[in-house]
Scaffold this motif. Structure first.
Motif, PDB file in Angstrom:
ATOM      1  N   TYR A  63       0.598  -1.265  -0.013  1.00  0.00           N
ATOM      2  CA  TYR A  63       0.067  -0.127   0.104  1.00  0.00           C
ATOM      3  C   TYR A  63       0.830   1.298   0.117  1.00  0.00           C
ATOM      4  O   TYR A  63       1.711   1.439   0.811  1.00  0.00           O
ATOM      5  N   LYS A  64       0.675   2.095  -0.915  1.00  0.00           N
ATOM      6  CA  LYS A  64       1.526   3.168  -1.023  1.00  0.00           C
ATOM      7  C   LYS A  64       0.435   4.322  -1.120  1.00  0.00           C
ATOM      8  O   LYS A  64      -0.396   4.401  -1.560  1.00  0.00           O
ATOM      9  N   THR A  65       1.092   5.697  -0.700  1.00  0.00           N
ATOM     10  CA  THR A  65       0.488   6.740  -0.580  1.00  0.00           C
ATOM     11  C   THR A  65       1.196   7.933  -1.188  1.00  0.00           C
ATOM     12  O   THR A  65       2.400   8.030  -0.882  1.00  0.00           O
ATOM     13  N   TYR A  66       0.658   8.649  -2.150  1.00  0.00           N
ATOM     14  CA  TYR A  66       1.283   9.640  -2.676  1.00  0.00           C
ATOM     15  C   TYR A  66       0.419  11.110  -2.431  1.00  0.00           C
ATOM     16  O   TYR A  66      -0.800  10.941  -2.426  1.00  0.00           O
ATOM     17  N   ILE A  67       1.114  12.180  -1.993  1.00  0.00           N
ATOM     18  CA  ILE A  67       0.409  13.247  -1.950  1.00  0.00           C
ATOM     19  C   ILE A  67       1.044  14.599  -2.779  1.00  0.00           C
ATOM     20  O   ILE A  67       2.354  14.484  -2.633  1.00  0.00           O
ATOM     21  N   TYR A  78      -7.616   5.548  -6.257  1.00  0.00           N
ATOM     22  CA  TYR A  78      -6.841   4.565  -5.730  1.00  0.00           C
ATOM     23  C   TYR A  78      -6.603   3.583  -7.240  1.00  0.00           C
ATOM     24  O   TYR A  78      -7.637   3.355  -7.818  1.00  0.00           O
ATOM     25  N   GLU A 122     -10.675  15.644   1.168  1.00  0.00           N
ATOM     26  CA  GLU A 122      -9.437  15.124   0.175  1.00  0.00           C
ATOM     27  C   GLU A 122      -9.978  14.332  -0.941  1.00  0.00           C
ATOM     28  O   GLU A 122     -11.142  13.790  -0.911  1.00  0.00           O
ATOM     29  N   VAL A 138      -9.159  11.842  -3.870  1.00  0.00           N
ATOM     30  CA  VAL A 138      -8.192  10.766  -3.985  1.00  0.00           C
ATOM     31  C   VAL A 138      -8.625   9.796  -5.026  1.00  0.00           C
ATOM     32  O   VAL A 138      -9.821   9.681  -5.336  1.00  0.00           O
ATOM     33  N   THR A 192      -2.302   1.933  -4.415  1.00  0.00           N
ATOM     34  CA  THR A 192      -1.631   3.195  -4.709  1.00  0.00           C
ATOM     35  C   THR A 192      -2.415   4.243  -4.618  1.00  0.00           C
ATOM     36  O   THR A 192      -3.534   4.378  -5.363  1.00  0.00           O
ATOM     37  N   SER A 193      -2.561   4.926  -3.403  1.00  0.00           N
ATOM     38  CA  SER A 193      -3.609   6.122  -2.953  1.00  0.00           C
ATOM     39  C   SER A 193      -2.832   7.220  -3.373  1.00  0.00           C
ATOM     40  O   SER A 193      -1.781   7.515  -2.911  1.00  0.00           O
ATOM     41  N   THR A 194      -3.638   8.110  -4.460  1.00  0.00           N
ATOM     42  CA  THR A 194      -3.003   9.401  -4.934  1.00  0.00           C
ATOM     43  C   THR A 194      -3.966  10.338  -4.275  1.00  0.00           C
ATOM     44  O   THR A 194      -5.080  10.593  -4.535  1.00  0.00           O
ATOM     45  N   ILE A 195      -3.485  11.300  -3.442  1.00  0.00           N
ATOM     46  CA  ILE A 195      -4.167  12.444  -2.613  1.00  0.00           C
ATOM     47  C   ILE A 195      -3.804  13.726  -3.831  1.00  0.00           C
ATOM     48  O   ILE A 195      -2.888  14.166  -3.853  1.00  0.00           O
TER      49      ILE A 195
END
Length: 147
Positions: free
Chosen positions: A45-49, A120, A116, A118, A137-140
């Protein structure tokens, strides 16, 4: 496409929509421990902001524990899932889901609301007949603080 294949595709699409919605419903219930059951054991699980990688979690256990700790630190969260695109090939699929998240938390004694936007990008695997998230991959894209 034969009728049986069409029925299987519809069934898979419904199951994948339910999987994505279950993740959001459990987040709103602040139950990250139950979210881990939606992931494969070796999930990532990856998060990008704003294009910058902010977090990488490895394995269902780490994902569940981290989500639980984050979610229970909030006053509340509310996910509103929108459109979902899927490409299913047998027991694997990829998809994108758009979500708007409202987060309410107390900071310095004052309640603050954040919106937010977002999306996914997911990779799914069917394990023992059940769809699970193998990679998320979560992109905010946008964060708006309301007050």
């Amino acid at each position: 496409m034969e009728l049986e294949q069409k029925i299987q595709e519809i069934t898979d699409r419904m199951a994948l929509k339910q999987l994505v919605d279950s993740f959001s419903i459990l987040a709103d219930a602040q139950n990250g421990h139950a979210q881990k059951n939606l992931f494969t054991e070796d999930a990532v699980y990856k998060t990008y902001i704003n294009g910058e990688l902010k977090m990488t979690l490895n394995g269902a256990e780490e994902i569940g524990n981290t989500m639980h700790n984050f979610l229970t630190s909030l006053d509340s969260a509310f996910h509103l899932n929108g459109q979902q695109m899927l490409n299913i090939k047998g027991d694997q699929a990829i998809g994108r889901c758009y979500t708007q998240i409202t987060i309410v938390e107390t900071q310095n004694g004052e309640q603050m609301t954040t919106l937010e936007n977002v999306y996914y990008d997911d990779e799914y695997k069917k394990v023992d007949g059940k769809w699970l998230i193998a990679k998320r991959t979560s992109t905010i894209v946008n964060i708006n603080r309301i007050g």
